[in-house]
Design an enzyme around this catalytic site. Sequence first.
Site, PDB file in Angstrom:
ATOM      1  N   LYS A 195      31.305  35.070  32.614  1.00 32.22           N
ATOM      2  CA  LYS A 195      30.031  35.229  33.488  1.00 32.22           C
ATOM      3  C   LYS A 195      30.943  35.666  34.801  1.00 32.22           C
ATOM      4  O   LYS A 195      31.633  34.739  35.394  1.00 32.22           O
ATOM      5  CB  LYS A 195      29.687  33.878  33.767  1.00 32.22           C
ATOM      6  N   SER A 242      37.069  28.597  42.997  1.00 32.32           N
ATOM      7  CA  SER A 242      37.669  27.669  44.141  1.00 32.32           C
ATOM      8  C   SER A 242      37.640  26.002  43.759  1.00 32.32           C
ATOM      9  O   SER A 242      37.042  25.694  42.572  1.00 32.32           O
ATOM     10  CB  SER A 242      36.482  27.579  45.145  1.00 32.32           C
ATOM     11  N   THR A 243      38.408  25.397  44.638  1.00 35.99           N
ATOM     12  CA  THR A 243      38.547  24.213  44.067  1.00 35.99           C
ATOM     13  C   THR A 243      37.194  23.312  44.000  1.00 35.99           C
ATOM     14  O   THR A 243      37.056  22.452  43.398  1.00 35.99           O
ATOM     15  CB  THR A 243      39.898  23.458  45.010  1.00 35.99           C
ATOM     16  N   GLY A 297      35.205  24.205  40.906  1.00 36.85           N
ATOM     17  CA  GLY A 297      35.881  23.627  40.060  1.00 36.85           C
ATOM     18  C   GLY A 297      35.598  22.222  39.778  1.00 36.85           C
ATOM     19  O   GLY A 297      35.590  21.661  38.730  1.00 36.85           O
ATOM     20  N   GLU A 333      41.242  26.952  36.925  1.00 37.93           N
ATOM     21  CA  GLU A 333      42.264  27.487  37.525  1.00 37.93           C
ATOM     22  C   GLU A 333      41.792  27.668  39.038  1.00 37.93           C
ATOM     23  O   GLU A 333      40.850  28.651  39.255  1.00 37.93           O
ATOM     24  CB  GLU A 333      42.311  28.997  36.866  1.00 37.93           C
ATOM     25  N   CYS A 367      44.568  34.089  44.892  1.00 40.16           N
ATOM     26  CA  CYS A 367      45.046  32.590  44.607  1.00 40.16           C
ATOM     27  C   CYS A 367      46.474  32.364  44.853  1.00 40.16           C
ATOM     28  O   CYS A 367      46.765  31.459  45.332  1.00 40.16           O
ATOM     29  CB  CYS A 367      44.602  32.091  43.349  1.00 40.16           C
ATOM     30  N   GLU A 379      42.848  26.857  52.295  1.00 38.03           N
ATOM     31  CA  GLU A 379      43.083  28.037  51.669  1.00 38.03           C
ATOM     32  C   GLU A 379      42.197  29.023  52.536  1.00 38.03           C
ATOM     33  O   GLU A 379      41.010  28.843  52.448  1.00 38.03           O
ATOM     34  CB  GLU A 379      42.741  28.180  50.314  1.00 38.03           C
TER      35      GLU A 379
END
Length: 494
Positions: free
Chosen positions: A176, A229-230, A233, A250, A284, A383
């Site tokens: 995806k 992204s966190t 995630g 990740e 990243c 970030e």
Amino acid sequence: MQSYDRLLIGGKWDAPATPSVLQVISPLTEEVIAQIPDCSTRDIDRAVAVARASQDHGPWPHMPVAERIGILRKLAAGLRAHELDFARTQSEEVGSPYSLISAIQAEVAAALLDYYLDLGSTYPFEEVRPGLFSKALVLREPVGVVGAIVPWNYPLSLSFFKLAPALLAGCSVILKPDSATPLHSYILGEILQEIGLPQGVMSILPAGREASEHLVTHPDVDKIAFTGSTAVGKRVAALCGQTLKHVSCELGGKSAAILLDDVALDQIITPLIYRALPNNGQTCIAQTRLLVPQTRYAEITEALVERVRTLRVGNPLDPHTEIGPLVTQRQRDRVDGYIASGLAEGAKIAVGGKHPPAMTKGWFVEPTVFVDVNSSMRIAQEEIFGPVLVVLPYADEEEAIALANDSAYGLSGSVWTADQARGIALARRIQTGTIGINNAGLDPAAPFGGWKQSGIGRELGREGLEEYFELKSILLPPERPPAFAAEERAVPGL
Ligand code: NAD
């Protein structure tokens, strides 16, 4: 304008379930350059159904590993044959500088396949272990149907962080990509059709949020391998937690580059800047927090600023361009917001900070260096994902280590020094998944992944393959009766 009206489902181009379409917009011209089907939950259902059938009835998971390797070698050759098409497409849809991306997109994807296919030819997929009570035949079986979700920043190579080990392991995969940058995946789809993969093994669905969550929660998907992204995630991991689905994440980073006081500036400035701002800063593992010894602060800052000032900003397809536009208007707004927040919190811009006046179209931001930054500021903690660096001074190595570790993230990092042993000693104390000495990046053989909020699990290396196995132990008949067998034990006195 390119127009795509098919989706790759189980290895065949197929019509989408609904007529709805999505537009792909150029980050350089801000114009529509393509349209693709807007993937629906029904398309996800169809791809999962054929992947499930492939997984449960074969032949892919059951064929000898050498046969899978033979097919996947053709995939590596196909990627290399289309290297320049992939590079041009990524420059057009992501805005990545062609000079960077022509070297590291298809070639990295093919090199990952090479690495895993070599590993697969000697890897012990089965082993007999001498046990305490009996021997055990330990099998590493494919984890099953995999949903591989990747972001837009390096869409092809990041896909192969997942596809290479998953396909080698015998999994069927629904890939995806981000729906904003799907064009490379149509080239990949053509190659996948030509290499002789059995039906059902590979689907590519550049879905939006709703259909993506449908993939994540689908009961017939066994594992989600997520890069992004966190924030997303955490959501994906929580959804997987509801059914204890396998998940690896990740996620984001805010990596520190620690310059030691013995550093030879003329040798490191250019490699450091390239590792701090790759892909217009949208990387990243970008080394975006520069920790500099107080004793050399003025000299180092000046050299950094001078080098950043000379970076060539422009059309990403121009081979001389070092900084192209950001991927979307939304991404540029986000970066502008961080620049405003840095100024509001008292940091100073030493270079950059604006939209380059020469670029009248496109989502450009000048490469920017903030000084007078302290570690509590948002620009030092969050970030940014754009061409923005922060420089923080430190008094001694203890403070450098404390600053490097003062982060919710732990993805990458680097130490820059004339003394390798000193660099390694310091690297041992940094809370991060990967750290380089006069280097930053990754290697197919070295496990890659995040500490803290940078992720769960590992990609690359042997460990990256092992994320795609379920373990099964078959206990062989006992060679002697178990010592604890109840009938052999008489209770004293009874
Ligand atoms: P993102 O999290 O917004 O999107 C990543 C992918 O997830 C996309 O394909 C997106 O369509 C999909 N997605 C979005 N919402 C979803 C949901 N609710 N359920 C399922 N899927 C969903 O990230 P992004 O902005 O595309 O990418 C940038 C981020 O990715 C940065 O934080 C960067 O650090 C991170 N990243 C990490 C690595 C790594 O290896 N650690 C590599 C590259 C990028």
